[in-house]
Design a protein around this motif. Structure first.
Motif, mmCIF file in Angstrom:
data_model
loop_
_atom_site.group_PDB
_atom_site.id
_atom_site.type_symbol
_atom_site.label_atom_id
_atom_site.label_comp_id
_atom_site.label_asym_id
_atom_site.label_seq_id
_atom_site.Cartn_x
_atom_site.Cartn_y
_atom_site.Cartn_z
ATOM 1 N N LEU A 86 0.627 -1.205 -0.045
ATOM 2 C CA LEU A 86 -0.011 0.016 0.132
ATOM 3 C C LEU A 86 0.962 1.381 0.027
ATOM 4 N N GLN A 87 2.088 1.127 0.754
ATOM 5 C CA GLN A 87 2.897 2.237 0.651
ATOM 6 C C GLN A 87 3.675 2.338 -0.758
ATOM 7 N N ILE A 88 3.905 1.481 -1.307
ATOM 8 C CA ILE A 88 4.588 1.473 -2.729
ATOM 9 C C ILE A 88 3.399 2.134 -3.691
ATOM 10 N N ARG A 89 2.136 1.839 -3.424
ATOM 11 C CA ARG A 89 1.330 2.110 -4.458
ATOM 12 C C ARG A 89 0.592 3.719 -4.025
ATOM 13 N N ASN A 90 1.053 3.990 -2.728
ATOM 14 C CA ASN A 90 0.611 5.442 -2.102
ATOM 15 C C ASN A 90 -0.704 5.379 -2.064
ATOM 16 N N MET A 91 -1.233 4.748 -1.310
ATOM 17 C CA MET A 91 -2.708 4.376 -1.296
ATOM 18 C C MET A 91 -3.202 3.628 0.136
ATOM 19 N N THR A 92 -4.472 3.693 0.592
ATOM 20 C CA THR A 92 -4.987 3.227 1.676
ATOM 21 C C THR A 92 -5.456 2.006 1.275
ATOM 22 N N LYS A 93 -5.803 1.059 2.278
ATOM 23 C CA LYS A 93 -6.644 -0.037 1.931
ATOM 24 C C LYS A 93 -8.059 0.380 1.389
ATOM 25 N N GLU A 94 -8.760 1.451 1.838
ATOM 26 C CA GLU A 94 -10.033 1.946 1.353
ATOM 27 C C GLU A 94 -9.844 2.287 -0.114
ATOM 28 N N ASP A 95 -8.598 2.930 -0.573
ATOM 29 C CA ASP A 95 -8.309 3.214 -1.928
ATOM 30 C C ASP A 95 -8.342 2.106 -2.571
ATOM 31 N N LEU A 96 -7.621 0.996 -2.084
ATOM 32 C CA LEU A 96 -7.337 -0.280 -3.025
ATOM 33 C C LEU A 96 -8.838 -1.010 -3.154
ATOM 34 N N GLU A 97 -9.595 -0.800 -2.016
ATOM 35 C CA GLU A 97 -11.101 -1.562 -2.217
ATOM 36 C C GLU A 97 -11.771 -0.823 -3.418
ATOM 37 N N ALA A 98 -11.649 0.448 -3.346
ATOM 38 C CA ALA A 98 -12.283 1.299 -4.318
ATOM 39 C C ALA A 98 -11.779 0.816 -5.652
ATOM 40 N N GLU A 99 -10.603 0.746 -5.981
ATOM 41 C CA GLU A 99 -9.833 0.447 -7.227
ATOM 42 C C GLU A 99 -10.221 -1.128 -7.727
ATOM 43 N N VAL A 100 -10.460 -1.948 -6.742
ATOM 44 C CA VAL A 100 -10.876 -3.434 -7.082
ATOM 45 C C VAL A 100 -12.358 -3.573 -7.539
ATOM 46 N N ALA A 101 -13.196 -2.415 -7.059
ATOM 47 C CA ALA A 101 -14.738 -2.757 -7.139
ATOM 48 C C ALA A 101 -15.084 -2.965 -8.530
ATOM 49 N N PRO A 102 -14.758 -2.164 -9.411
ATOM 50 C CA PRO A 102 -15.064 -2.361 -10.813
ATOM 51 C C PRO A 102 -14.807 -3.713 -11.538
#
Length: 506
Positions: free
Chosen positions: A341-357
């Motif tokens: 998540l640090q490498i991607r510069n995002m939070t877990k919530e950001d990742l969940e939003a990204e994976v949704a579609p």
């Protein structure tokens, strides 16, 4: 019981249910007995205090609370039966309207529904890909670079030199809410190529031309505007300032392209044999890529022409599966999830939003393929299933002790694993069927074990974007979800990896 139904837009149903008083009173008395065993009541042995005494001792609210779970567990199946509902999964008690009589609101996720488009009318042109001479030349050039002899140069960088450099990037203009930094200092190297031959360079096409003429330890600011259609929406039309520092320069001496080169760079004795092998491998690669893209096109076309309904719980389950698989693959590469998540510069919530579609796409594609299998009454050969399960079991139990292997074979997870394999095989059959229809080929007969396995490489799931390697190949390729796991049905490989993850967690 009296039931009122309200169908919701998200493919759930709200049930307003009025129950008979007697069953709930019975549940309350059973609850009071349980409480009586836990609570000391003066003058009574544990569990022997009458109902009204327990109510006075702990209060009616405590008795009702204790009674609710048992009561709902008892009446819920009957409620679904009377309401003629086929649920996707467990429902939830949404609201208690009253207790005399018991009136509750339940929220129940419905079983997914698929109304297929006219899949038998699918017709999509299929063109066998061709190998261009430039592609062969590119492969030869890569082999030459691998066999190159290098030496450090103190002269300014020129065409053909390999330049090692560090680079960082910032926005030229920062709007409110934006970060100045595009990416921090990273290190890379590249060959300075002739103009027009450097479109695949990082951090942007043609970057090496800006290093031409620079010397070791020389620094330079380079301005570049990302195109409007850049793959990263956050960078579209953004003007960036790249600060580059040359750290080393090497002269590169490349071997002549002849038979001697072929012997050194490969197991072949002649250049002709090497080129023939390159063409063959390129042909297979391009064919597999084209087949995967073609299958994607066929399936996406049918999904767009179909009506697919499913509850939000199904989407959440898919998201959890994808993130769980991602976390497992990261662990296999020694990467901590938080570090990712640090490498991607995002939070877990950001990742969940990204994976949704992606999860939504997987759900739709999987449901459509399952419906095709149902409509065409496709069947799995038991012998093929046994063979596939045997191969997967061998991989999963590899490294286990005989005792652990025996325990695993007796576990509930084994049946789950077999079900996953069977679903995967059915997915491939459905995709093979749709592929044949779209191409206008004869419909496939019962596939052999070998052909089934081969087709797995061509089904959309085999594209495995979020499930392939996460190791960056160039500095800008910090792993993204698309680079590790793809949406659709599972391949045999993904089933095996999921099995390994499950056994490790146990």
């Amino acid at each position: 019981m009296k039931i009122e139904k309200e169908l919701l837009e998200d493919h759930q149903i709200r049930l307003h249910v009025e129950f008979e008083v007697e069953p709930f009173e019975k549940a309350k008395h059973l609850a009071a007995r349980k409480i009586a065993k836990k609570v000391k009541v003066p003058g009574f042995r544990p569990g022997k205090a009458p109902y009204n005494v327990i109510v006075r001792q702990v209060g009616e609210a405590a008795v009702v609370e204790e009674a609710m779970d048992g009561f709902i567990d008892e009446v819920y199946p009957q409620m679904l039966k009377e309401a003629e509902i086929r649920p996707y999964g467990p429902g939830s008690l949404e609201k208690v309207i009253g207790l005399e009589p018991p009136i509750f609101d339940f929220l129940v996720p419905l079983e997914p529904q698929v109304e297929l488009g006219d899949y038998k009318a699918l017709e999509i042109a299929y063109e066998t890909p061709e190998i261009g001479e430039d592609e062969v030349d590119e492969q030869i050039e890569e082999l030459r670079q691998q066999q190159a002899v290098t030496e450090t140069s103190t002269e300014p960088a020129t065409e053909g030199n390999r330049v090692f450099y560090s680079v960082s990037a910032n926005r030229a203009e920062v709007e409110e809410g934006q970060e100045t930094e595009i990416f921090p200092v990273r290190f890379n190297s590249l060959i300075i190529e002739a103009e027009g031959e450097n479109q695949n360079q990082w951090p942007f096409p043609g970057f090496s031309a800006n290093l031409k003429g620079m010397s070791i330890e020389e620094e330079k600011d380079i301005i570049y505007t990302y195109p409007e259609d850049h793959e990263d929406e956050n960078l579209q039309s953004v003007e960036a300032i790249f600060h580059a520092t040359v750290t080393n320069i090497q002269k590169v001496s490349l071997p002549e392209i002849d038979d001697e080169f072929a012997k050194t760079a490969s197991d072949f004795d002649t250049l002709e044999e090497l080129i023939a092998d390159i063409k063959e491998n390129l042909g297979k690669q391009k064919q597999n890529e084209y087949d995967s893209d073609y299958n994607d096109l066929v399936l996406n076309t049918l999904v767009e022409e179909s009506t697919v309904k499913f509850p939000p719980q199904m989407l959440e389950d898919e998201k959890k599966d994808m993130l769980s698989n991602l976390e497992y693959r990261l662990s296999q590469q020694g990467i901590n999830f938080d570090l990712y998540l640090q490498i991607r510069n995002m939070t877990k919530e950001d990742l969940e939003a990204e994976v949704a579609p992606l999860a939504e796409e997987r759900v739709k594609r999987g449901l459509v393929l399952a419906e095709v299998a149902k409509a065409e009454n496709l069947q799995i050969d038991p012998q093929q299933l046994a063979a596939e399960a045997g191969r997967t079991m061998e991989i999963v139990t590899r490294g286990m002790s005989p005792k652990d292997t025996k325990e695993f074979q007796k576990s509930d997870y084994l049946s789950s694993l077999v079900n996953s394999i069977m679903a995967d095989m059915m997915t491939r059959k459905s995709m093979n069927y749709l592929r044949a229809v779209a191409k206008g080929d004869p419909l496939p007969e019962e596939e052999t074990e070998e052909s089934d396995t081969a087709e797995a490489q061509e089904t959309p799931e085999a594209e495995a974007t979020p499930e392939e390697t996460l190791a960056p190949q160039t500095p800008e390729e910090v792993p993204t979800l698309e680079a590790e796991e793809t949406p659709e049905e599972e391949t045999s490989a993904s089933v095996e990896e999921s099995a390994e993850a499950e056994t490790e967690s146990e």
